[in-house]
Design a protein around this motif. Structure first.
Motif, short mmCIF file in Angstrom:
data_model
loop_
_atom_site.label_atom_id
_atom_site.label_comp_id
_atom_site.label_asym_id
_atom_site.label_seq_id
_atom_site.Cartn_x
_atom_site.Cartn_y
_atom_site.Cartn_z
N THR A 5 0.83 -1.21 0.00
CA THR A 5 0.00 0.00 0.00
C THR A 5 0.86 1.25 0.00
OG1 THR A 5 -1.77 -1.17 1.16
CG2 THR A 5 -1.81 1.24 1.23
N THR A 6 1.89 1.23 0.84
CA THR A 6 2.79 2.39 0.92
C THR A 6 3.55 2.57 -0.38
OG1 THR A 6 3.04 2.12 3.31
CG2 THR A 6 4.71 3.43 2.17
N ASN A 7 4.00 1.47 -0.97
CA ASN A 7 4.71 1.56 -2.25
C ASN A 7 3.82 2.15 -3.34
OD1 ASN A 7 7.15 0.57 -1.31
ND2 ASN A 7 6.60 -1.56 -1.73
N SER A 8 2.58 1.75 -3.33
CA SER A 8 1.63 2.27 -4.31
C SER A 8 1.40 3.76 -4.11
CB SER A 8 0.31 1.51 -4.21
OG SER A 8 -0.65 2.04 -5.09
N LEU A 9 1.26 4.16 -2.85
CA LEU A 9 1.07 5.58 -2.55
C LEU A 9 2.31 6.38 -2.93
CD1 LEU A 9 -0.49 7.94 -1.34
CD2 LEU A 9 0.30 7.22 0.93
N THR A 10 3.49 5.83 -2.63
CA THR A 10 4.73 6.51 -2.99
C THR A 10 4.80 6.75 -4.49
OG1 THR A 10 5.90 5.55 -1.10
CG2 THR A 10 7.24 6.35 -2.93
N ASP A 11 4.46 5.75 -5.27
CA ASP A 11 4.47 5.89 -6.73
C ASP A 11 3.48 6.96 -7.18
OD1 ASP A 11 6.36 3.91 -6.93
OD2 ASP A 11 4.90 2.31 -7.35
N ALA A 12 2.30 6.98 -6.56
CA ALA A 12 1.28 7.96 -6.94
C ALA A 12 1.74 9.38 -6.59
CB ALA A 12 -0.04 7.64 -6.23
N VAL A 13 2.36 9.55 -5.44
CA VAL A 13 2.87 10.87 -5.04
C VAL A 13 3.97 11.31 -6.00
CG1 VAL A 13 4.14 12.14 -3.26
CG2 VAL A 13 2.21 10.65 -2.61
N ARG A 14 4.85 10.38 -6.34
CA ARG A 14 5.95 10.71 -7.27
C ARG A 14 5.40 11.21 -8.60
NH1 ARG A 14 8.05 6.04 -7.57
NH2 ARG A 14 9.43 6.21 -5.76
N GLN A 15 4.35 10.57 -9.08
CA GLN A 15 3.75 10.97 -10.35
C GLN A 15 3.05 12.32 -10.27
OE1 GLN A 15 4.00 9.41 -13.39
NE2 GLN A 15 5.49 8.11 -12.32
N ALA A 16 2.42 12.61 -9.12
CA ALA A 16 1.63 13.84 -8.97
C ALA A 16 2.48 15.04 -8.54
CB ALA A 16 0.51 13.62 -7.95
N ALA A 17 3.66 14.79 -8.00
CA ALA A 17 4.47 15.86 -7.43
C ALA A 17 5.03 16.78 -8.51
CB ALA A 17 5.62 15.26 -6.63
N HIS A 18 5.13 18.05 -8.16
CA HIS A 18 5.77 19.05 -9.04
C HIS A 18 7.14 19.35 -8.44
CE1 HIS A 18 6.35 22.61 -11.54
NE2 HIS A 18 6.62 23.30 -10.44
N PRO A 19 8.23 18.86 -9.04
CA PRO A 19 9.56 19.08 -8.47
C PRO A 19 9.91 20.56 -8.38
CG PRO A 19 9.62 17.36 -10.14
CD PRO A 19 8.28 18.02 -10.25
#
Length: 448
Positions: A5-19
């Motif tokens: 679950t955490t890995n999935s959330l991490t991936d989703a945050v990485r995709q949505a984040a604006h560096p």
């Protein structure tokens, strides 16, 4: 090890984040999110992190220059911040920004007397000085209520100048609070447990008399008279609320917390009402800790009955308010080890594995902005309860879990969050000789 679950959330945050790269357009998505909102509340996950102060100042500059914001309201006392307000608007005798910040020397002095705030106050003065004569200058105001005795002095100074007879009555009323040598906690204890008479009626009656004479006082000499009356009235209101606050400290914690945050929200309302009279739709940036500006209803503190400024502003202004939080995973922070202690540069422990900060760290992104209003799997995932870290003016790494974490639902708490994976301690204007070496070593006691 992180679960699926955490890995999935991490991936989703990485995709949505604006560096965030340090480019001028870093905060374009945040400006778009803010739109024409009147209130932008920008928090901090500690009272001693350089990046939080620095980025908050940069965002505020853009709000002033691009979106017409004309007030900055901070988690500081009204009379101390108002001295800065006079300086940045060019109506005070202080020669430098450091002089203007002199009223903010009380503990924790580094919270506002630091190099970032000093530079921002300098910028604000220069910005205002360059405006056309008829333009509205940007003000700088305090929302907090700890300045009971300096606010009493401000009311008396005002009345001495404008109405000496009223000043005599005010001195008589406020003398009720003079028996404790400006020890507010001693007064609160004595009044709560019946060891002395409460001064509640005197504080209320003084505010009521001042308000009753408002038309007479404020009309004495045009806009400046109205401004000076507003300053005095807010000090009288602060005395009333602070008197109640110091009595409430010896009851339930929720009671004193709620009194303080209600006072800050009401002061913000009073400020906007006052500034609106001078022309137009006032826009305000608020600087305070995440715990005050994130919606309390999204935390276990809210479930226990606590409210805060973020919740109250959202309830009153709805979509006209944008709440922005900060977070960090590790680094250093300026904080004390006990109340009233010296500023120390402490190492911040890596965040606990079941925290939002750990999820953000696992993205591998050193710094980013995340829009929590745009939907998507990241936003939904961050609506699930996790731990969130809060460091105030005291940092106790030995009791990290108990002292500095609380459960929250991040997507309900803020509209956007800005994460810096590793951060540095804010630099105080006054540093004890060994501040540079006062850094906690990499190893820590094992007790949590």
């Amino acid at each position: 090890m992180a679960d699926a679950t955490t890995n999935s959330l991490t991936d989703a945050v990485r995709q949505a984040a604006h560096p965030l790269t340090g480019a001028g357009e870093d905060y374009d998505p945040l400006m778009e999110l803010i739109g024409d909102a009147r209130f932008v509340l920008i928090g901090e996950a500690s009272h001693g992190t350089h990046e939080f102060y620095q980025q908050r100042a940069e965002i505020t500059k853009r709000l002033i220059q691009e979106k017409g914001f004309t007030a900055v309201a901070i988690e500081a006392d009204w009379p101390d911040a108002y001295r800065v307000n006079r300086y940045v608007r060019g109506i005070d005798d202080d020669a430098t920004s450091s002089d203007a910040l002199s009223g903010l020397r009380g503990f924790p002095a580094w919270m506002w007397r630091n190099t970032v705030v000093l530079n921002f106050v300098n910028w604000l003065r220069q910005y205002n000085d360059a405006l056309p004569q008829t333009a509205t200058k940007v003000g700088f105001y305090g929302l907090d209520l700890y300045s009971l005795y300096s606010s009493i002095e401000a009311v008396l100074t005002y009345l001495d100048k404008i109405d000496p007879e009223a000043a005599k009555r005010a001195r008589s009323r406020y003398s009720c609070l003079e028996h404790f040598g400006e020890d507010t906690q001693a007064y609160g204890y004595a009044a709560t447990f019946g060891l002395t008479k409460s001064c509640e009626d005197e504080a209320i009656n003084q505010l009521l008399e001042l308000q009753h004479r408002s038309s007479e006082y404020a009309a004495a000499d045009g806009q400046m008279a109205e401004e000076e009356f507003f300053y005095a009235e807010q000090n009288a209101r602060l005395v009333k609320d602070a008197e109640e606050y110091y009595r409430s400290m010896f009851r339930k914690r929720v009671s004193s917390w709620n009194l303080r945050d209600r006072h800050m929200a009401e002061t913000l309302d009073q400020l906007v009402t006052h500034l609106d009279k001078q022309g137009g739709r006032t826009k305000v940036v608020v600087w305070a800790h995440n715990s005050h500006l994130g919606d309390a209803r999204a935390t276990d503190l809210g479930a226990a009955g606590e409210l805060n400024v973020g919740q109250l502003v959202r309830e009153q202004y709805g979509g006209d308010a944008v709440l922005v939080g900060f977070s960090t995973y590790t680094g250093t922070v300026t904080a004390a080890s006990n109340w009233g202690g010296p500023a120390e540069r402490k190492r911040v422990r890596p965040a606990l594995s079941d925290s939002y900060e750990a999820v953000f760290h696992q993205t591998g992104l050193p710094r980013f902005l995340l829009n929590l209003r745009d939907g998507g799997s990241a936003v939904e995932g961050l609506r699930q309860q996790r731990l969130e870290r809060a460091i105030g003016v005291i940092y106790l790494p030995q009791t990290e879990r108990l002292s500095h974490y609380f459960p929250a639902r991040l997507s309900d708490q803020f509209d956007a969050v800005i994460h810096f994976d590793e951060t540095q301690a804010v630099e105080p204007l006054e540093r004890i000789a060994d501040w540079e070496t006062q850094e906690v070593p990499e190893t820590f006691p094992s007790a949590l």
